[in-house]
Design a protein around this motif. Structure first.
Motif, PDB file in Angstrom:
ATOM      1  N   SER A   1     124.259 -64.763  -3.700  1.00  0.00           N
ATOM      2  CA  SER A   1     123.744 -65.404  -2.497  1.00  0.00           C
ATOM      3  C   SER A   1     122.392 -66.066  -2.723  1.00  0.00           C
ATOM      4  O   SER A   1     121.509 -65.500  -3.368  1.00  0.00           O
ATOM      5  CB  SER A   1     123.610 -64.374  -1.371  1.00  0.00           C
ATOM      6  N   ILE A   2     122.232 -67.247  -2.128  1.00  0.00           N
ATOM      7  CA  ILE A   2     120.929 -67.908  -2.183  1.00  0.00           C
ATOM      8  C   ILE A   2     119.946 -67.214  -1.249  1.00  0.00           C
ATOM      9  O   ILE A   2     118.753 -67.511  -1.277  1.00  0.00           O
ATOM     10  CB  ILE A   2     121.013 -69.414  -1.849  1.00  0.00           C
ATOM     11  N   LEU A   3     120.431 -66.285  -0.447  1.00  0.00           N
ATOM     12  CA  LEU A   3     119.579 -65.543   0.480  1.00  0.00           C
ATOM     13  C   LEU A   3     119.196 -64.162  -0.043  1.00  0.00           C
ATOM     14  O   LEU A   3     118.457 -63.434   0.603  1.00  0.00           O
ATOM     15  CB  LEU A   3     120.266 -65.432   1.841  1.00  0.00           C
ATOM     16  N   ASN A   4     119.697 -63.800  -1.226  1.00  0.00           N
ATOM     17  CA  ASN A   4     119.371 -62.512  -1.836  1.00  0.00           C
ATOM     18  C   ASN A   4     118.084 -62.693  -2.646  1.00  0.00           C
ATOM     19  O   ASN A   4     118.102 -63.193  -3.762  1.00  0.00           O
ATOM     20  CB  ASN A   4     120.505 -62.035  -2.732  1.00  0.00           C
ATOM     21  N   GLU A   5     116.981 -62.268  -2.075  1.00  0.00           N
ATOM     22  CA  GLU A   5     115.681 -62.511  -2.715  1.00  0.00           C
ATOM     23  C   GLU A   5     115.497 -61.762  -4.028  1.00  0.00           C
ATOM     24  O   GLU A   5     114.553 -62.029  -4.769  1.00  0.00           O
ATOM     25  CB  GLU A   5     114.538 -62.201  -1.756  1.00  0.00           C
ATOM     26  N   TYR A   6     116.403 -60.831  -4.335  1.00  0.00           N
ATOM     27  CA  TYR A   6     116.326 -60.098  -5.595  1.00  0.00           C
ATOM     28  C   TYR A   6     117.338 -60.605  -6.614  1.00  0.00           C
ATOM     29  O   TYR A   6     117.357 -60.150  -7.751  1.00  0.00           O
ATOM     30  CB  TYR A   6     116.540 -58.600  -5.353  1.00  0.00           C
ATOM     31  N   GLY A   7     118.154 -61.541  -6.221  1.00  0.00           N
ATOM     32  CA  GLY A   7     119.188 -62.072  -7.101  1.00  0.00           C
ATOM     33  C   GLY A   7     118.751 -63.333  -7.823  1.00  0.00           C
ATOM     34  O   GLY A   7     117.740 -63.956  -7.483  1.00  0.00           O
ATOM     35  N   THR A   8     119.551 -63.721  -8.787  1.00  0.00           N
ATOM     36  CA  THR A   8     119.273 -64.908  -9.595  1.00  0.00           C
ATOM     37  C   THR A   8     119.137 -66.172  -8.753  1.00  0.00           C
ATOM     38  O   THR A   8     118.297 -67.023  -9.026  1.00  0.00           O
ATOM     39  CB  THR A   8     120.398 -65.122 -10.628  1.00  0.00           C
ATOM     40  N   HIS A   9     119.944 -66.283  -7.714  1.00  0.00           N
ATOM     41  CA  HIS A   9     119.972 -67.521  -6.939  1.00  0.00           C
ATOM     42  C   HIS A   9     119.130 -67.489  -5.667  1.00  0.00           C
ATOM     43  O   HIS A   9     119.027 -68.492  -4.969  1.00  0.00           O
ATOM     44  CB  HIS A   9     121.420 -67.887  -6.609  1.00  0.00           C
ATOM     45  N   GLY A  10     118.517 -66.348  -5.388  1.00  0.00           N
ATOM     46  CA  GLY A  10     117.698 -66.243  -4.189  1.00  0.00           C
ATOM     47  C   GLY A  10     116.243 -65.905  -4.460  1.00  0.00           C
ATOM     48  O   GLY A  10     115.397 -65.996  -3.574  1.00  0.00           O
ATOM     49  N   SER A  11     115.937 -65.559  -5.699  1.00  0.00           N
ATOM     50  CA  SER A  11     114.579 -65.167  -6.061  1.00  0.00           C
ATOM     51  C   SER A  11     113.646 -66.376  -6.137  1.00  0.00           C
ATOM     52  O   SER A  11     114.023 -67.431  -6.647  1.00  0.00           O
ATOM     53  CB  SER A  11     114.585 -64.468  -7.422  1.00  0.00           C
ATOM     54  N   GLU A  12     112.444 -66.206  -5.668  1.00  0.00           N
ATOM     55  CA  GLU A  12     111.460 -67.284  -5.752  1.00  0.00           C
ATOM     56  C   GLU A  12     110.953 -67.499  -7.175  1.00  0.00           C
ATOM     57  O   GLU A  12     110.216 -68.447  -7.439  1.00  0.00           O
ATOM     58  CB  GLU A  12     110.293 -67.019  -4.809  1.00  0.00           C
ATOM     59  N   TYR A  13     111.354 -66.633  -8.097  1.00  0.00           N
ATOM     60  CA  TYR A  13     110.905 -66.731  -9.492  1.00  0.00           C
ATOM     61  C   TYR A  13     111.986 -67.224 -10.443  1.00  0.00           C
ATOM     62  O   TYR A  13     111.698 -67.542 -11.598  1.00  0.00           O
ATOM     63  CB  TYR A  13     110.392 -65.371  -9.976  1.00  0.00           C
ATOM     64  N   SER A  14     113.216 -67.283  -9.998  1.00  0.00           N
ATOM     65  CA  SER A  14     114.331 -67.650 -10.859  1.00  0.00           C
ATOM     66  C   SER A  14     114.401 -69.159 -11.087  1.00  0.00           C
ATOM     67  O   SER A  14     114.218 -69.950 -10.163  1.00  0.00           O
ATOM     68  CB  SER A  14     115.652 -67.182 -10.233  1.00  0.00           C
ATOM     69  N   ALA A  15     114.712 -69.548 -12.310  1.00  0.00           N
ATOM     70  CA  ALA A  15     114.856 -70.967 -12.639  1.00  0.00           C
ATOM     71  C   ALA A  15     116.069 -71.589 -11.949  1.00  0.00           C
ATOM     72  O   ALA A  15     116.129 -72.800 -11.766  1.00  0.00           O
ATOM     73  CB  ALA A  15     114.985 -71.135 -14.153  1.00  0.00           C
ATOM     74  N   GLU A  16     117.050 -70.762 -11.556  1.00  0.00           N
ATOM     75  CA  GLU A  16     118.269 -71.258 -10.907  1.00  0.00           C
ATOM     76  C   GLU A  16     118.260 -70.985  -9.406  1.00  0.00           C
ATOM     77  O   GLU A  16     119.307 -70.767  -8.802  1.00  0.00           O
ATOM     78  CB  GLU A  16     119.495 -70.632 -11.557  1.00  0.00           C
ATOM     79  N   SER A  17     117.088 -71.019  -8.813  1.00  0.00           N
ATOM     80  CA  SER A  17     116.956 -70.760  -7.380  1.00  0.00           C
ATOM     81  C   SER A  17     116.303 -71.947  -6.674  1.00  0.00           C
ATOM     82  O   SER A  17     115.318 -72.505  -7.178  1.00  0.00           O
ATOM     83  CB  SER A  17     116.101 -69.515  -7.146  1.00  0.00           C
ATOM     84  N   ILE A  18     116.829 -72.278  -5.513  1.00  0.00           N
ATOM     85  CA  ILE A  18     116.216 -73.346  -4.718  1.00  0.00           C
ATOM     86  C   ILE A  18     114.903 -72.884  -4.101  1.00  0.00           C
ATOM     87  O   ILE A  18     114.106 -73.704  -3.648  1.00  0.00           O
ATOM     88  CB  ILE A  18     117.153 -73.852  -3.597  1.00  0.00           C
TER      89      ILE A  18
END
Length: 124
Positions: free
Chosen positions: A49-66
């Motif tokens: 999920s892009i809303l999972n702040e702890y996941g690859t796609h939801g984290s503000e630190y991940s390179a693959e996150s919006i």
């Protein structure tokens, strides 16, 4: 094609409620113009999920996150970011194998879905 037309009319008309928009985009995949998978629009507990702040796609630190404001998919000036109000190549929303809209703050593009609205959605 029918769902794409429905979503386009739905978004342009701006007459439907936010919950209807949330329902329409629920389960859509977010794909960057360069083909990079950026996650799925689903509940905050799903790993993709892009809303999972702890996941690859939801984290503000991940390179693959919006949500990474310094990354090429989340930066205010990045051409592939939904937060660049002038970008012509924001991420696409794909549902059931068809593009249903664009994840963008650029209101001049066809079928824009503002990413900030997604934070108000309740997905189950």
């Amino acid at each position: 094609m029918k769902s794409s037309i429905f979503i386009a009319v739905f978004l342009v008309a701006n007459t439907a409620s936010a919950s209807s928009l949330c329902s329409a985009v629920s389960g859509a995949k977010v794909v960057a113009e360069d083909g990079t998978y950026l996650g799925e629009i689903t509940d905050e507990y799903a790993s993709d999920s892009i809303l999972n702040e702890y996941g690859t796609h939801g984290s503000e630190y991940s390179a693959e996150s919006i949500w990474n404001e310094y990354g090429k998919y989340g930066g205010e000036y990045a051409s592939l970011s939904p937060f660049n109000s002038y970008a012509s190549t924001p991420p696409r929303l794909i549902k059931n194998g068809q593009q249903i809209g664009l994840l963008t703050t650029n209101d001049y593009l066809q079928s824009p879905v503002n990413p900030y609205i997604l934070k108000t959605c309740e997905f189950y």
